[in-house]
Scaffold this motif. Structure first.
Motif, PDB file in Angstrom:
ATOM      1  N   VAL A 217       0.832  -1.204   0.000  1.00  0.00           N
ATOM      2  CA  VAL A 217       0.000   0.000   0.000  1.00  0.00           C
ATOM      3  C   VAL A 217       0.865   1.252   0.000  1.00  0.00           C
ATOM      4  N   TYR A 218       1.889   1.257   0.844  1.00  0.00           N
ATOM      5  CA  TYR A 218       2.759   2.440   0.913  1.00  0.00           C
ATOM      6  C   TYR A 218       3.584   2.603  -0.368  1.00  0.00           C
ATOM      7  N   SER A 219       3.828   1.480  -1.057  1.00  0.00           N
ATOM      8  CA  SER A 219       4.481   1.575  -2.357  1.00  0.00           C
ATOM      9  C   SER A 219       3.565   2.293  -3.345  1.00  0.00           C
ATOM     10  N   GLN A 220       2.287   1.957  -3.309  1.00  0.00           N
ATOM     11  CA  GLN A 220       1.310   2.633  -4.174  1.00  0.00           C
ATOM     12  C   GLN A 220       1.181   4.113  -3.814  1.00  0.00           C
ATOM     13  N   LYS A 221       1.314   4.402  -2.532  1.00  0.00           N
ATOM     14  CA  LYS A 221       1.183   5.783  -2.070  1.00  0.00           C
ATOM     15  C   LYS A 221       2.496   6.559  -2.168  1.00  0.00           C
ATOM     16  N   ASN A 222       3.554   5.884  -2.650  1.00  0.00           N
ATOM     17  CA  ASN A 222       4.871   6.504  -2.818  1.00  0.00           C
ATOM     18  C   ASN A 222       5.423   7.063  -1.502  1.00  0.00           C
ATOM     19  N   GLU A 223       5.442   6.187  -0.489  1.00  0.00           N
ATOM     20  CA  GLU A 223       6.020   6.537   0.811  1.00  0.00           C
ATOM     21  C   GLU A 223       7.174   5.575   1.076  1.00  0.00           C
ATOM     22  N   PRO A 224       8.364   5.858   0.512  1.00  0.00           N
ATOM     23  CA  PRO A 224       9.482   4.899   0.523  1.00  0.00           C
ATOM     24  C   PRO A 224       9.957   4.480   1.909  1.00  0.00           C
TER      25      PRO A 224
END
Length: 415
Positions: A217-224
């Motif tokens: 999910v955080y990959s989709q939200k671009n939160e590395p």
């Protein structure tokens, strides 16, 4: 560059057959210990908790061991005539068939597990059986059907009052992720993590999936930063578990992440590892997604590799998604839906029968009361008529007495 360097620190070690076998033996030993307790347990709720605790050992990361456990449970259930254990045995067998790509056989056993669980009336066991059945549709990306089953399972867990809702929550998070509803996925992932950490035996495999969902999910939200954090947690658990199934899943998730950030060479690297980790095992059906992705990756780069991975994909796809398989699953799904509709219809008919009985009973009571009141009224009318007649006679007698007294008095006066 920082992202690549950081994630490269977590390249998973190659599968060690010795380590894998050692872990599998330890898990079977734990399951044997649990089985001894299950056989002795008389309380239905505690027995159900023990049956679910098999999965806290992460045995579902090892299909052959899971099939062995299923047979042991079935033998015990037949010996003791225990439908709780029999339902659990079918759930275990179904999960083993699912992991090896035999979805038709898996769905057949899931249907048996659900039917038996419903006979027990135990909400926890019913919820678990439905949750396990949902995996079939989740794997095949039939998201609406999976969502319905996991939601129903969640409600059953909730009705039981037990802390087992994380099973359904974990899978709801995955389905919502597959559907592109990332906020809903994150909500259920957080809920599952909160509940699973309160569990006595959550299992490393299950926790790794929850952490992976966060990372996805955080990959989709671009939160590395969050991506690195949760992949690190998932990888730590997977390395500890030594299950080809869970390693394959992590490799695929990493490959998808790198593809998302346009690091296609790194993505191909992890897709290859995902194939290699299960190649030649009973779970070689898990090469389907990575083989398809590698076919697309090599299409304009290397013709030989394109053909190679296309063949790998075709074999797996024919096994898992053949027309015959799809038709059989559709038929089994229809039969299961029809079974549920028949149960609901029978329940409605039974409720209507009860309502009709109560209504007729009420009418009968009303008629009896009416008859009693009518008879009482008639008796009162007769009594009143008799009283009136008696009163009239008394008045007549009284008048006669008065007249007699008057005549007597007149006679005396005359005399």
């Amino acid at each position: 560059m920082k992202k690549i360097v950081f994630l490269s620190l977590f390249i998973l070690c190659e599968n060690s057959v010795i380590a894998q076998n050692e872990v599998a033996k330890q898990i079977l030993a734990q399951c044997d210990s649990i089985l001894d307790k299950v056989v002795k347990e008389k309380d239905a709720d505690r027995k159900t908790d023990l049956l679910l605790s098999f999965y806290g050992t992460s045995i579902d990361g090892f299909p052959l061991q899971l099939q062995h456990l299923s047979q042991e449970l079935l033998d015990v259930s037949k010996k003791n005539k225990d439908i709780f254990i029999e339902s659990a045995s079918f759930s275990a067998a179904a999960q083993a068939y699912r992991l090896t790509g035999n979805y038709v056989k898996a769905l057949e056993y899931h249907r048996k597990a659900v039917a038996l669980a419903e006979q027990t009336g135990n909400k926890t066991l019913v919820g678990f059986a439905l949750n396990q059945m949902g995996h079939i549709y989740k794997d095949r990306l039939e998201n609406e059907k999976a969502l319905a089953l996991y939601t129903e399972a969640f409600k059953d867990f909730e009705a039981s009052g037990k802390n087992d809702k994380w099973y359904a929550s974990m899978n709801l998070a995955t389905v919502y992720y597959n559907m592109g509803s990332y906020d809903s996925s994150l909500f259920y992932a957080k809920y599952a993590l909160a509940k699973i950490t309160q569990s006595t035996s959550p299992g490393d495999g299950n926790q790794s999936i929850i952490y992976s969902t966060f990372a996805n999910v955080y990959s989709q939200k671009n939160e590395p930063d969050s991506v690195r954090k949760y992949f690190a947690k998932a990888i730590e658990l997977v390395n500890k578990l030594q299950s080809p199934r869970y390693k394959n899943a992590i490799f695929v998730f990493l490959a998808e992440h790198f593809s998302r950030i346009h690091q296609y060479d790194s993505s191909a690297f992890y897709y290859k590892k995902a194939i290699n980790i299960v190649a030649g095992t009973e779970m070689d059906n898990l090469v389907l997604k990575p083989a398809k992705s590698l076919t697309a990756y090599y299409q304009n780069i290397n013709a030989d590799s394109t053909v190679k991975y296309w063949k790998v994909y075709s074999v797996a796809n024919d096994s898992v998604n053949s027309m015959r398989t799809n038709q059989q699953i559709q038929m089994l799904t229809f039969e299961e839906d029809q079974r549920k509709r028949d149960i609901e219809a029978a329940q409605i008919a039974y409720q209507n029968k009860i309502r009709t009985g109560l209504l007729l009973g009420g009418l009968a009571v009303f008629l009896i009361v009416a008859v009693i009141l009518y008879r009482n009224n008639k008796q009162k009318q007769k009594a009143n008529t008799k009283l009136e007649k008696t009163l009239a006679e008394l008045k007549s007698t009284q008048a006669q007495l008065i007249q007699s007294e008057k005549m007597a008095s007149l006679g005396e006066l005359t005399a």
